[in-house]
Design an enzyme around this catalytic site. Structure first.
Site, PDB file in Angstrom:
ATOM      1  N   LYS A   1       5.003   1.049   7.104  1.00  0.00           N
ATOM      2  CA  LYS A   1       4.088   1.892   7.882  1.00  0.00           C
ATOM      3  C   LYS A   1       2.702   1.273   7.956  1.00  0.00           C
ATOM      4  CE  LYS A   1       1.994   4.866   5.585  1.00  0.00           C
ATOM      5  NZ  LYS A   1       0.753   4.995   4.781  1.00  0.00           N
TER       6      LYS A   1
ATOM      7  N   THR B   1      -3.136   5.938   3.049  1.00  0.00           N
ATOM      8  CA  THR B   1      -3.341   4.875   4.027  1.00  0.00           C
ATOM      9  C   THR B   1      -2.797   5.375   5.358  1.00  0.00           C
ATOM     10  OG1 THR B   1      -3.136   3.161   2.350  1.00  0.00           O
ATOM     11  CG2 THR B   1      -2.863   2.485   4.642  1.00  0.00           C
TER      12      THR B   1
ATOM     13  N   LYS C   1      -8.635  -0.987   4.360  1.00  0.00           N
ATOM     14  CA  LYS C   1      -7.324  -0.983   3.723  1.00  0.00           C
ATOM     15  C   LYS C   1      -6.339  -1.860   4.483  1.00  0.00           C
ATOM     16  CE  LYS C   1      -4.085   0.117   0.829  1.00  0.00           C
ATOM     17  NZ  LYS C   1      -3.603   1.476   0.532  1.00  0.00           N
TER      18      LYS C   1
END
Length: 297
Positions: free
Chosen positions: A245, A102, A177
């Site tokens: 993150k 990701t 995502k």
């Protein structure tokens, strides 16, 4: 199934909580597999199962026609793909590079452009489903890139999970995502608040979960992560530090699109607080620790 990909081995870079299972699926399917991790000891189980070790991403790339990466942060992705010892410089012409990390949509676009210039193809293909999904090959995979490259990768991606969706050009997989991570953050907040409410009301949390997990509130998190919370199991299926993150990427992207997403904003703030409490290396279900710490004594 062919045990090669157009005449070469399959490479896998990053053998963490999820990556080691995915590399294992390639080996079980009969693919010759070359692996690389920053810490060689992490690759011992894969090598014992038949994988070949490479000392650098470039060494791996030179031996492979299909390369998967699953590393931690965008900076790691950039180094693995575009660094001096990265895979794009060393990959043979016609190779296909699939990033399962990701990362940022903009970096996915940058990587695809650099790959094309070298005569190779690149897809961004982040996954969801955590350690359980990786182990059981039930991941959902969101893919960005050219349709012809997706068609080449899809038969192998099926080894990792049954739900594989091509969302559009480079970066589209990463945007999909982000949608997933936004939903997870809001779900985890709801799950933690429900557990706090149940405890505050004197309910048995196990019975509360039994009542709600089959109804309108049912979710993957409720079924898989809430039991871990009640068992005091905060081991990572997906690290808090990596989720922080992801949410930061989603928040930055939302701001670029001038979107006001209060759930995402709160979720990113709470997970940053959780990491600051010392839970960066715990699983995302550790959000409960933040709520628990604020409950009346």
């Amino acid at each position: 199934m062919s045990t090669t990909f157009e005449g070469g081995a399959a490479g896998f870079i990053g053998l963490g909580v999820m990556g080691r299972s995915l590399a294992g699926h390639l080996l079980k399917a009969g693919y010759p597999v070359v692996v690389y991790t920053r810490t060689k000891a992490t690759a011992e189980s894969a090598v014992a199962a038949g994988a070949q070790w490479a000392a650098t991403p470039a060494e791996l790339a030179a031996k492979c026609r299909l390369i998967f990466t699953m590393v931690g942060f965008p900076a790691d992705v950039e180094e693995v793909f575009l660094g001096e010892k990265g895979i794009i410089k060393a990959a043979p012409k016609g190779a296909l590079l699939v990033d399962l990390t990701t990362s940022t949509p903009s970096l996915a676009i940058k990587i695809e452009k650099a790959a094309k210039e070298k005569g190779v193809a690149a897809l961004d293909a982040p996954v969801t489903g955590g350690d359980v999904g990786a182990k059981n090959a039930t991941l959902s995979i969101m893919v960005g890139g050219e349709a012809k490259d997706f068609a080449r990768a899809e038969p192998v991606l099926k080894l990792f999970g049954p739900t594989i969706v091509h969302h559009g050009p480079a970066g589209s997989g990463q945007h999909a995502k982000m949608c997933n991570q936004i939903m997870i953050a809001c779900t985890m907040m709801g799950m933690s608040e429900a557990l706090a409410y149940a405890k505050g009301a004197g309910l048995d949390p196990q019975l509360m979960l039994k009542s709600t997990s089959g109804g309108g509130a049912a979710s993957w998190a409720l079924q898989n992560l809430a039991p871990r919370v009640l068992a005091g199991n905060f081991a990572p299926g997906f690290y808090v530090k990596h989720f922080c993150k992801d949410l930061a990427i989603a928040l930055a992207s939302a701001k670029e699109m001038k979107l006001d997403l209060p759930g995402l904003t709160l979720g990113e703030k709470l997970y940053r607080e959780l990491a600051a409490m010392g839970h960066a290396d715990d699983g995302t279900q550790a959000l409960w620790k933040l709520y628990e710490a604020k409950m009346p004594k």
